[in-house]
Design a protein around this motif. Structure first.
Motif, PDB file in Angstrom:
ATOM      1  N   ASN A 196       0.828  -1.211   0.000  1.00  0.00           N
ATOM      2  CA  ASN A 196       0.000   0.000   0.000  1.00  0.00           C
ATOM      3  C   ASN A 196       0.851   1.245   0.000  1.00  0.00           C
ATOM      4  N   VAL A 197       0.558   2.163  -0.902  1.00  0.00           N
ATOM      5  CA  VAL A 197       1.245   3.456  -0.900  1.00  0.00           C
ATOM      6  C   VAL A 197       0.210   4.529  -0.571  1.00  0.00           C
ATOM      7  N   SER A 198       0.536   5.413   0.388  1.00  0.00           N
ATOM      8  CA  SER A 198      -0.334   6.551   0.696  1.00  0.00           C
ATOM      9  C   SER A 198       0.477   7.819   0.594  1.00  0.00           C
ATOM     10  N   ILE A 199      -0.109   8.824  -0.041  1.00  0.00           N
ATOM     11  CA  ILE A 199       0.558  10.128  -0.115  1.00  0.00           C
ATOM     12  C   ILE A 199      -0.416  11.181   0.403  1.00  0.00           C
ATOM     13  N   LYS A 200       0.126  12.047   1.275  1.00  0.00           N
ATOM     14  CA  LYS A 200      -0.704  13.101   1.865  1.00  0.00           C
ATOM     15  C   LYS A 200      -1.017  14.157   0.804  1.00  0.00           C
ATOM     16  N   LEU A 201      -2.296  14.531   0.720  1.00  0.00           N
ATOM     17  CA  LEU A 201      -2.701  15.587  -0.223  1.00  0.00           C
ATOM     18  C   LEU A 201      -2.305  16.933   0.383  1.00  0.00           C
ATOM     19  N   PRO A 202      -1.377  17.670  -0.247  1.00  0.00           N
ATOM     20  CA  PRO A 202      -0.866  18.880   0.403  1.00  0.00           C
ATOM     21  C   PRO A 202      -1.846  20.054   0.383  1.00  0.00           C
ATOM     22  N   ASN A 261      -7.540   5.906  -4.331  1.00  0.00           N
ATOM     23  CA  ASN A 261      -8.712   6.585  -3.802  1.00  0.00           C
ATOM     24  C   ASN A 261      -8.300   7.570  -2.731  1.00  0.00           C
ATOM     25  N   TYR A 262      -9.121   8.610  -2.602  1.00  0.00           N
ATOM     26  CA  TYR A 262      -8.873   9.631  -1.592  1.00  0.00           C
ATOM     27  C   TYR A 262      -9.686   9.315  -0.340  1.00  0.00           C
ATOM     28  N   ALA A 263      -9.048   9.420   0.817  1.00  0.00           N
ATOM     29  CA  ALA A 263      -9.766   9.302   2.095  1.00  0.00           C
ATOM     30  C   ALA A 263      -8.948   9.992   3.184  1.00  0.00           C
ATOM     31  N   MET A 264      -9.592  10.820   3.956  1.00  0.00           N
ATOM     32  CA  MET A 264      -8.997  11.448   5.135  1.00  0.00           C
ATOM     33  C   MET A 264      -7.641  12.102   4.873  1.00  0.00           C
ATOM     34  N   GLY A 265      -7.592  12.861   3.804  1.00  0.00           N
ATOM     35  CA  GLY A 265      -6.376  13.629   3.530  1.00  0.00           C
ATOM     36  C   GLY A 265      -5.286  12.864   2.808  1.00  0.00           C
ATOM     37  N   LEU A 266      -5.558  11.567   2.502  1.00  0.00           N
ATOM     38  CA  LEU A 266      -4.534  10.746   1.837  1.00  0.00           C
ATOM     39  C   LEU A 266      -5.067  10.167   0.533  1.00  0.00           C
ATOM     40  N   VAL A 267      -4.168  10.015  -0.439  1.00  0.00           N
ATOM     41  CA  VAL A 267      -4.512   9.243  -1.627  1.00  0.00           C
ATOM     42  C   VAL A 267      -3.768   7.913  -1.499  1.00  0.00           C
ATOM     43  N   GLN A 268      -4.518   6.819  -1.667  1.00  0.00           N
ATOM     44  CA  GLN A 268      -3.967   5.500  -1.395  1.00  0.00           C
ATOM     45  C   GLN A 268      -4.116   4.582  -2.604  1.00  0.00           C
ATOM     46  N   ALA A 269      -3.086   3.798  -2.887  1.00  0.00           N
ATOM     47  CA  ALA A 269      -3.172   2.834  -3.994  1.00  0.00           C
ATOM     48  C   ALA A 269      -2.264   1.645  -3.692  1.00  0.00           C
ATOM     49  N   LYS A 270      -2.423   0.583  -4.483  1.00  0.00           N
ATOM     50  CA  LYS A 270      -1.572  -0.605  -4.355  1.00  0.00           C
ATOM     51  C   LYS A 270      -0.432  -0.495  -5.365  1.00  0.00           C
ATOM     52  N   ALA A 271       0.790  -0.700  -4.890  1.00  0.00           N
ATOM     53  CA  ALA A 271       1.953  -0.614  -5.785  1.00  0.00           C
ATOM     54  C   ALA A 271       2.541  -2.004  -5.994  1.00  0.00           C
ATOM     55  N   SER A 272       2.886  -2.304  -7.232  1.00  0.00           N
ATOM     56  CA  SER A 272       3.497  -3.602  -7.551  1.00  0.00           C
ATOM     57  C   SER A 272       4.981  -3.479  -7.862  1.00  0.00           C
ATOM     58  N   ASN A 273       5.490  -2.263  -7.741  1.00  0.00           N
ATOM     59  CA  ASN A 273       6.916  -2.036  -8.027  1.00  0.00           C
ATOM     60  C   ASN A 273       7.462  -0.940  -7.120  1.00  0.00           C
ATOM     61  N   PHE A 274       8.750  -0.977  -6.890  1.00  0.00           N
ATOM     62  CA  PHE A 274       9.430   0.164  -6.299  1.00  0.00           C
ATOM     63  C   PHE A 274       9.678   1.180  -7.418  1.00  0.00           C
ATOM     64  N   GLY A 275       9.882   2.446  -7.022  1.00  0.00           N
ATOM     65  CA  GLY A 275      10.145   3.464  -8.040  1.00  0.00           C
ATOM     66  C   GLY A 275       9.649   4.815  -7.572  1.00  0.00           C
ATOM     67  N   PHE A 276       9.126   5.606  -8.522  1.00  0.00           N
ATOM     68  CA  PHE A 276       8.709   6.983  -8.236  1.00  0.00           C
ATOM     69  C   PHE A 276       7.181   7.090  -8.148  1.00  0.00           C
ATOM     70  N   PHE A 277       6.720   7.854  -7.138  1.00  0.00           N
ATOM     71  CA  PHE A 277       5.277   7.987  -6.909  1.00  0.00           C
ATOM     72  C   PHE A 277       4.898   9.452  -6.712  1.00  0.00           C
ATOM     73  N   LYS A 278       3.713   9.833  -7.194  1.00  0.00           N
ATOM     74  CA  LYS A 278       3.172  11.157  -6.885  1.00  0.00           C
ATOM     75  C   LYS A 278       1.659  11.150  -7.076  1.00  0.00           C
ATOM     76  N   ILE A 279       0.990  12.148  -6.495  1.00  0.00           N
ATOM     77  CA  ILE A 279      -0.462  12.260  -6.685  1.00  0.00           C
ATOM     78  C   ILE A 279      -0.730  12.915  -8.029  1.00  0.00           C
ATOM     79  N   MET A 280      -1.716  12.392  -8.754  1.00  0.00           N
ATOM     80  CA  MET A 280      -2.130  12.988 -10.020  1.00  0.00           C
ATOM     81  C   MET A 280      -3.644  13.187 -10.008  1.00  0.00           C
ATOM     82  N   LEU A 281      -4.109  14.007 -10.934  1.00  0.00           N
ATOM     83  CA  LEU A 281      -5.522  14.327 -11.037  1.00  0.00           C
ATOM     84  C   LEU A 281      -5.974  14.000 -12.462  1.00  0.00           C
TER      85      LEU A 281
END
Ligand SMILES: [Zn+2]
Length: 594
Positions: free
Chosen positions: A432-438, A466-486
């Protein structure tokens, strides 16, 4: 003389195994599911991205529409139609406890085809997965069940065929049932790789030690002229080998390979069967970083702690070798075999040098000591500056000492970019990867997702989220680079005019290109004058196709028979509606003359 006896023993052991298979698995029960002679494009177990090939691919000479036959009596136990994967697939259950699978079909045949067409109209869906518990559509050995094709994730016309154990759902090598490629060529061993373990789970340098140009024949062995110089330390080995079969130019994989140290068996890998949930162990089976960087799959002769693939026979050290006595020597033997029992042996002599300090190993160890590490079998939480990764206990195969970096948000971006370790390290169970929505996005929360890229400079692709409680969360199948997109951009829909290809069938259809730039296509529907019509979606070509069926002909009758019908109304009104995974919707109308 000694080695001759040993090889003779090995041969007995192998033929013994084969006889056991012949007794266990019926040899004439299944027929070849096509008209041609055994003509393989890909044998069973060929190494692919994230999986071992689960069946055999049979050649159709570039053609679509060749008859596909039931391999034995039985009933249709499952029908699956998908835009990707197996495309149009059919499963038959047989009375002897096995089932057969036929995939990438172009079309189904007879009563099966009729049933599917009705089912798709009743449920207004092209894609579905239907399992039949009780016999309903029965087939006889040799009945035509479909036409070969290129549907789903297929890179060219062929038939994908599988035999499964119905009880365990394990996929079996069709060779066990006597369905074999024609193959008179022994496998070729190109290179042997040498790995040194820095400590449990950490591998140091690779040394390539075998080259056929630098070897000579002795009995059945290809013997390396160079003696391998090693330290009194822990090592693992890897094999780069392939096999050629009849009527195929490109190299195929092996059926088995084995490693002996001084006549003691250390490791064997044999592809007789495997379960779907273990096929991803391919990424631990091979030297994954080397594959990612060099595009060559080196098969290891040792088993990582997190690698639970069931097809290994090893000693207590899982194929690793602990050399403890300086100034000693011995021999390594590697065997590669294909399913037709053609074999190649390579022998390498080694010498253990005097005790000394390995500066490279020390430097590597020091470098790793400054990093935080993840361990196989252990769930862990990694957090930094608004980034959080929650590792499953099955996420990694071996110790991973990682780096986590934050790159500041660019003007047009939604969040910082985070790099978590590197894409050259394999991931088994997604984490699981979660990134805080700034910053707030004012009502667009349901359009947020996480983008992933292998490298900072690459295009980021959606991994959902998906967005919930200030975080965007997704399942990652690889290491690498992550960011929130719209994603607020709706899919594109475009009509593709038919090309007459010398077959009148080519014009009895409507084609549309449908595509989405970010979140991916969730659903697609077509309506003809308000009636739902069946659109066949081929995801690899972004192509949505309506093949004229009864709805077309009924509608054509109706509009031609309309009294006082002005000529302008003598057109079909076709609606194409496409929705992406962030619910951005496109609806386009097309007026098409009959
Ligand atoms: Zn296949």
């Amino acid at each position: 003389m000694r080695s001759y006896i040993r090889v003779a023993l090995l041969v007995c052991l192998f033929f013994g195994l084969n006889q056991a298979f012949a007794q266990k698995y019926p040899q004439d029960y299944f027929r070849y599911p096509m008209d041609s002679l055994p003509n393989f494009v890909s044998p069973f177990g060929v190494m692919r991205d994230n999986h071992f090939h689960s069946g055999i691919d049979l050649r159709t000479n570039g053609k679509i529409g060749l008859p596909v036959y039931a391999a034995a009596d039985g009933y249709i136990s499952r029908i699956k139609v998908a835009r990707g994967a197996y495309g149009k697939a059919l499963y038959i259950e047989h009375a002897n406890g096995y089932s057969t699978v036929y995939a990438h079909l172009d079309a189904y045949y007879g009563a099966i085809a009729e049933w599917i067409h009705d089912y798709q109209y009743i449920n207004q869906t092209f894609e579905f997965d239907k399992i039949f518990i009780k016999p309903f559509l029965r087939v006889k050995k040799g009945d035509t069940i479909g036409l070969s094709g290129n549907s789903g994730t297929s890179s060219g016309p062929h038939l994908h065929f599988e035999i499964r154990d119905s009880r365990t759902e394990k996929i079996l090598n069709p060779a066990l049932f006597g369905i074999l490629p024609i193959d008179h060529f022994a496998p070729e061993i190109n290179k042997i790789f040498v790995y040194k373990f820095v400590r449990e789970g950490l591998l140091l340098k690779k040394q390539i030690t075998f080259n056929t140009k630098n070897a000579y024949w002795q009995d059945i062995y290809l013997v390396s002229k160079d003696t391998l110089l090693l330290d009194a330390d822990t090592y693992g080995f890897g094999i780069d080998a392939h096999d050629y079969i009849h009527n195929s130019k490109d190299p195929k994989g092996l059926y088995t390979y084995t490693f002996w140290l001084n006549q003691t068996h250390k490791f064997t890998h044999a592809l007789n069967q495997f379960a779907f949930d273990e096929t991803k162990y391919i990424n631990a089976h091979i030297d994954f970083p080397y594959y990612k960087l060099e595009k060559l799959r080196v098969q290891k002769c040792f088993v990582d702690d997190g690698n639970k693939f069931s097809n290994y026979q090893t000693d207590a050290h899982k194929g690793r070798v602990h050399f403890t006595q300086p100034n000693t020597h011995g021999e390594l033997i590697f065997e590669a075999a294909d399913v037709n029992q053609n074999k190649t042996y390579v022998k390498i002599f080694y010498t253990i040098g005097p005790s000394q300090i390995d500066a490279e190993k020390l430097a590597y160890e020091t470098q790793m000591q400054n990093k935080a590490c993840l361990f196989p079998g252990k769930a862990m939480l990694v957090t930094q500056d608004g980034f959080m990764a929650s590792m499953d206990e099955k996420s990694i195969y071996d110790t991973v000492c990682y780096t986590l970096n934050t790159y500041p948000k660019k003007l047009d971006a939604i969040s910082n970019t985070y790099s978590f370790h590197t894409y050259t390290t394999p991931v088994h169970a997604p984490f699981n990867v979660s990134i805080k929505l700034p910053l707030p996005v004012d009502g667009l929360e349901d359009k947020l997702l996480i983008g992933y890229a292998k490298n900072m400079g690459d295009g980021f692709v959606s991994i959902g989220g998906n967005y919930a409680m200030g975080l965007v969360q997704a399942k990652a199948s690889n290491f690498g680079f992550f960011k929130i997109m719209l994603d607020t951009v709706a899919p594109k829909v475009k009509r593709v005019l038919p090309k007459y290809m010398g077959n009148s069938h080519d014009t009895l259809r409507w084609d549309f290109d449908i595509s989405d730039d970010c979140a991916g296509i969730k659903s697609y529907d077509m309506y003809l004058n308000g009636r739902w019509i069946l659109g066949d979606f081929d995801a690899k070509n972004d192509r949505l196709t309506y093949l004229f069926d009864e709805v077309y002909y009924i509608e054509r009758e109706r509009i031609f028979n309309l009294e006082n019908n002005p000529s302008s109304a003598k057109a079909f009104r076709v609606l194409v509606r496409v929705v992406d995974n962030k619910n951005n919707k496109t609806e386009r109308w097309f007026d098409i003359n009959p």
